[in-house]
Design a protein around this motif. Structure first.
Motif, PDB file in Angstrom:
ATOM      1  N   TYR A   1       2.644  -0.062 -20.505  1.00 54.21           N
ATOM      2  CA  TYR A   1       3.896  -0.422 -19.850  1.00 54.21           C
ATOM      3  C   TYR A   1       5.073   0.278 -20.506  1.00 54.21           C
ATOM      4  O   TYR A   1       5.951   0.842 -19.848  1.00 54.21           O
ATOM      5  CB  TYR A   1       4.085  -1.945 -19.888  1.00 54.21           C
TER       6      TYR A   1
ATOM      7  N   GLN B   1      -3.177  -6.463 -16.286  1.00 53.98           N
ATOM      8  CA  GLN B   1      -2.492  -7.745 -16.195  1.00 53.98           C
ATOM      9  C   GLN B   1      -1.250  -7.771 -17.099  1.00 53.98           C
ATOM     10  O   GLN B   1      -0.181  -8.250 -16.709  1.00 53.98           O
ATOM     11  CB  GLN B   1      -3.467  -8.859 -16.609  1.00 53.98           C
ATOM     12  N   PHE B   2      -1.410  -7.205 -18.267  1.00 54.38           N
ATOM     13  CA  PHE B   2      -0.300  -7.149 -19.224  1.00 54.38           C
ATOM     14  C   PHE B   2       0.872  -6.376 -18.642  1.00 54.38           C
ATOM     15  O   PHE B   2       2.031  -6.783 -18.723  1.00 54.38           O
ATOM     16  CB  PHE B   2      -0.784  -6.486 -20.525  1.00 54.38           C
ATOM     17  N   HIS B   3       0.534  -5.262 -18.009  1.00 52.90           N
ATOM     18  CA  HIS B   3       1.579  -4.435 -17.410  1.00 52.90           C
ATOM     19  C   HIS B   3       2.351  -5.236 -16.352  1.00 52.90           C
ATOM     20  O   HIS B   3       3.588  -5.249 -16.324  1.00 52.90           O
ATOM     21  CB  HIS B   3       0.947  -3.199 -16.769  1.00 52.90           C
TER      22      HIS B   3
ATOM     23  N   GLU C   1       2.625  -8.460 -16.062  1.00 52.13           N
ATOM     24  CA  GLU C   1       3.438  -9.524 -16.679  1.00 52.13           C
ATOM     25  C   GLU C   1       4.729  -8.969 -17.264  1.00 52.13           C
ATOM     26  O   GLU C   1       5.790  -9.564 -17.152  1.00 52.13           O
ATOM     27  CB  GLU C   1       2.636 -10.218 -17.789  1.00 52.13           C
ATOM     28  N   GLN C   2       4.629  -7.810 -17.896  1.00 46.65           N
ATOM     29  CA  GLN C   2       5.808  -7.188 -18.483  1.00 46.65           C
ATOM     30  C   GLN C   2       6.840  -6.867 -17.404  1.00 46.65           C
ATOM     31  O   GLN C   2       8.039  -7.090 -17.575  1.00 46.65           O
ATOM     32  CB  GLN C   2       5.425  -5.900 -19.211  1.00 46.65           C
TER      33      GLN C   2
ATOM     34  N   TRP D   1      -6.477  -2.716 -29.621  1.00 45.69           N
ATOM     35  CA  TRP D   1      -5.819  -3.923 -29.127  1.00 45.69           C
ATOM     36  C   TRP D   1      -5.021  -4.556 -30.250  1.00 45.69           C
ATOM     37  O   TRP D   1      -5.557  -4.868 -31.299  1.00 45.69           O
ATOM     38  CB  TRP D   1      -6.856  -4.910 -28.579  1.00 45.69           C
TER      39      TRP D   1
ATOM     40  N   HIS E   1      -6.703   6.636 -19.311  1.00 52.27           N
ATOM     41  CA  HIS E   1      -8.137   6.540 -19.534  1.00 52.27           C
ATOM     42  C   HIS E   1      -8.790   7.914 -19.622  1.00 52.27           C
ATOM     43  O   HIS E   1      -9.726   8.121 -20.383  1.00 52.27           O
ATOM     44  CB  HIS E   1      -8.793   5.699 -18.429  1.00 52.27           C
TER      45      HIS E   1
ATOM     46  N   SER F   1      -7.266  -6.924 -18.484  1.00 53.73           N
ATOM     47  CA  SER F   1      -6.143  -7.504 -19.222  1.00 53.73           C
ATOM     48  C   SER F   1      -5.072  -6.458 -19.497  1.00 53.73           C
ATOM     49  O   SER F   1      -3.897  -6.787 -19.604  1.00 53.73           O
ATOM     50  CB  SER F   1      -6.618  -8.197 -20.501  1.00 53.73           C
ATOM     51  N   GLU F   2      -5.480  -5.189 -19.551  1.00 58.92           N
ATOM     52  CA  GLU F   2      -4.469  -4.141 -19.745  1.00 58.92           C
ATOM     53  C   GLU F   2      -3.532  -4.085 -18.536  1.00 58.92           C
ATOM     54  O   GLU F   2      -2.305  -4.052 -18.679  1.00 58.92           O
ATOM     55  CB  GLU F   2      -5.162  -2.790 -19.950  1.00 58.92           C
TER      56      GLU F   2
ATOM     57  N   TYR G   1      -2.382   4.680 -15.503  1.00 56.38           N
ATOM     58  CA  TYR G   1      -3.575   4.156 -16.167  1.00 56.38           C
ATOM     59  C   TYR G   1      -4.793   5.082 -16.040  1.00 56.38           C
ATOM     60  O   TYR G   1      -5.483   5.316 -17.041  1.00 56.38           O
ATOM     61  CB  TYR G   1      -3.856   2.721 -15.710  1.00 56.38           C
TER      62      TYR G   1
ATOM     63  N   ARG H   1       1.680 -11.495 -27.304  1.00 54.84           N
ATOM     64  CA  ARG H   1       0.653 -11.209 -26.309  1.00 54.84           C
ATOM     65  C   ARG H   1      -0.149  -9.991 -26.784  1.00 54.84           C
ATOM     66  O   ARG H   1       0.406  -9.055 -27.362  1.00 54.84           O
ATOM     67  CB  ARG H   1       1.379 -10.904 -24.987  1.00 54.84           C
ATOM     68  N   GLU H   2      -1.477 -10.010 -26.530  1.00 59.86           N
ATOM     69  CA  GLU H   2      -2.295  -8.874 -26.957  1.00 59.86           C
ATOM     70  C   GLU H   2      -2.197  -7.741 -25.938  1.00 59.86           C
ATOM     71  O   GLU H   2      -2.252  -7.983 -24.732  1.00 59.86           O
ATOM     72  CB  GLU H   2      -3.749  -9.311 -27.110  1.00 59.86           C
ATOM     73  N   ALA H   3      -2.026  -6.534 -26.423  1.00 60.62           N
ATOM     74  CA  ALA H   3      -1.939  -5.401 -25.504  1.00 60.62           C
ATOM     75  C   ALA H   3      -2.693  -4.216 -26.079  1.00 60.62           C
ATOM     76  O   ALA H   3      -2.963  -4.157 -27.279  1.00 60.62           O
ATOM     77  CB  ALA H   3      -0.476  -5.012 -25.271  1.00 60.62           C
ATOM     78  N   LYS H   4      -3.001  -3.281 -25.199  1.00 57.56           N
ATOM     79  CA  LYS H   4      -3.766  -2.102 -25.615  1.00 57.56           C
ATOM     80  C   LYS H   4      -2.777  -1.012 -26.015  1.00 57.56           C
ATOM     81  O   LYS H   4      -2.008  -0.527 -25.191  1.00 57.56           O
ATOM     82  CB  LYS H   4      -4.639  -1.635 -24.454  1.00 57.56           C
TER      83      LYS H   4
ATOM     84  N   CYS I   1     -11.376  -5.561 -20.558  1.00 61.71           N
ATOM     85  CA  CYS I   1     -10.275  -4.871 -21.227  1.00 61.71           C
ATOM     86  C   CYS I   1      -9.346  -4.230 -20.197  1.00 61.71           C
ATOM     87  O   CYS I   1      -8.122  -4.319 -20.315  1.00 61.71           O
ATOM     88  CB  CYS I   1     -10.820  -3.787 -22.155  1.00 61.71           C
ATOM     89  N   LEU I   2      -9.967  -3.592 -19.200  1.00 61.74           N
ATOM     90  CA  LEU I   2      -9.171  -2.948 -18.165  1.00 61.74           C
ATOM     91  C   LEU I   2      -8.336  -3.987 -17.421  1.00 61.74           C
ATOM     92  O   LEU I   2      -7.138  -3.800 -17.189  1.00 61.74           O
ATOM     93  CB  LEU I   2     -10.115  -2.204 -17.208  1.00 61.74           C
TER      94      LEU I   2
END
Lengths: 111, 326
Positions: free
Chosen positions: A29, B22-24, B26-27, A67, A55, B19-20, A51, A74-77, B16-17
């Motif tokens: 993000y 999903q995180f975006h 949410e942000q 991670w 990848h 939640s990645e 994305y 919040r956990e993020a990559k 993982c994909l």
């Protein structure tokens, strides 16, 4: 959104991502925000390109991911540049400079 | 080895994909909320901007190597289910494939054997068999087998062909302890293996010294027989076998396609050693003849051939270049 935004040129997204990531580990993000910010909202990076590109770069071992918790807990990559990625960035930047110099030269002189 | 780990932990990669992305989302929502949009509106706009989540995920997956393996497995399962669903179609397609593969293989081996490499022998297109018949007789019978005196005349008085070899077929009884086996054997004349020019697969072929009177008795074995009857045991070379009641040493295994006479083993016999009273006829094979100007086989050759229809060499060799003499 008064200003018209422009989709990134094909092939430049990888280089811009590598450049932004080179500043330190960063999540997806934030990468899109940074590109938008630095270009003063000129470029927008659609998630649909971002994305898959991330990848792909990870697959080529130019980026490595981890991670981690963000400041909000919040956990993020988070993506970081590998040694190979740094080399790739240098190549792409020098290619880009040669290209844009050449284009500029033509625009200036071919009148 | 990261890709290997990912292959085993596919569900983990998927999570993982998820939640990645999903995180975006949410942000993005948080950002809109921060710019004073109501939560519902922020969520709506972020989702709209994001578009189809599944499509992104698919594109992300496509960037991965293991995706191709996955697609292959799915395609395989899909086609297998399709075949199960319509048994008749499955049967017909499998049958058609089997028929096609079988036919191509058969045709290729026939073409290979008949056209490209009809016989594994040296100058096989110049090998000739002869047969004789009495022109004065009303009888149209002919024969291609010769008694020893006839054969000797062909051998000694031949001016047309480079070499003459002959063989006598005989049953060979191999006694191994209590059991006996019957093999088809050929007694061959000196020079037979030089004539065919095929190197042995193992050991050696018969050589001139094997035909000398008093030479130790030896024999060579056909490759196919060695494989089917003796489990292709290379230690057999030099072993002694009891053949027709006498000991003989196996000195070589011939090359796989060597099958002269269609027999399973070859033993040396000098024509001179043959009992001239023997009624068992030889078959003769004449090799590498065909001088540039066709000569008649009868010219100057043995008295036994009087009455033979004079036959130019080239017509002899044509068409029967590989047929063996009866």
């Amino acid at each position: 959104m008064a200003q018209e935004k422009m989709e990134l040129l094909k092939g430049t997204l990888d280089m811009l991502i590598l450049k932004v990531v080179a500043a330190g580990p960063i999540h997806g993000y934030a990468i899109s925000q940074r590109i938008q910010q630095i270009s003063r909202d000129f470029f927008q990076v659609p998630q649909g390109s971002l994305y898959p590109a991330l990848h792909r770069l990870e697959e080529q071992d130019w980026l490595e991911a981890q991670w981690k918790d963000t400041s909000t807990g919040r956990e993020a990559k988070f993506y970081a540049l590998t040694r190979k990625g740094r080399k790739q960035l240098e190549t792409e930047v020098s290619n880009w400079e040669r290209l844009s110099d050449a284009v500029a030269l033509i625009l200036r002189t071919a009148e | 080895m990261r890709w290997l780990r990912r292959l085993w932990q596919k569900s983990l990669t998927e999570r993982c994909l998820d939640s990645e992305l999903q995180f975006h989302l949410e942000q993005q929502i948080a950002e809109y909320v921060a710019s004073a949009l109501p939560l519902a509106e922020a969520r709506r706009r972020a989702s709209l901007e994001f578009g189809g989540l599944e499509r992104f995920k698919e594109e992300c997956r496509e960037a991965r190597w293991e995706n191709h393996l996955d697609i292959f497995a799915r395609d395989f399962r899909f086609s297998f289910r399709g075949l199960l669903k319509d048994r008749r179609f499955a049967f017909v397609s499998i049958f058609a494939l089997a028929l096609g593969i079988g036919a191509s293989t058969a045709i290729f081996s026939v073409v290979d054997n008949a056209l490209f490499e009809p016989f594994p022998y040296k100058d096989s297109r110049h090998l000739v068999v002869i047969r004789i018949h009495d022109r004065d007789s009303a009888d149209r019978e002919w024969r291609g087998a010769f008694l020893y005196p006839e054969l000797r005349e062909y051998m000694t008085q031949n001016h047309v062909f480079d070499a003459v070899v002959a063989n006598v077929e005989d049953d060979i009884i191999y006694a191994a302890g209590e059991t006996t086996f019957r093999f088809g054997g050929d007694y061959v004349t000196p020079g037979t293996f030089e004539f065919f020019g095929v190197p042995p697969f193992l050991g050696r072929a018969l050589q001139p010294s094997d035909f000398q009177p008093g030479a130790p008795p030896v024999f060579v074995l056909r490759y196919a027989t060695w494989v089917s009857q003796f489990q292709a045991d290379p230690a057999l070379i030099g072993k002694t076998f009891n053949l027709n009641g006498a000991s003989r040493t196996l000195v070589g295994i011939m090359a796989p396609r060597f099958a002269w006479g269609g027999v399973e083993l070859w033993l040396p016999r000098s024509p001179d050693a043959v009992d001239s009273q023997s009624r068992r006829p030889f078959s003769a094979l004449l090799g590498d003849g065909c001088p540039s100007s066709p000569r008649r086989l009868t010219s100057g050759s043995g008295s036994r051939s009087h009455g033979d229809r004079p036959t130019p060499c080239h017509s002899l060799s044509r068409g029967i270049s590989k047929a063996l003499l009866y």
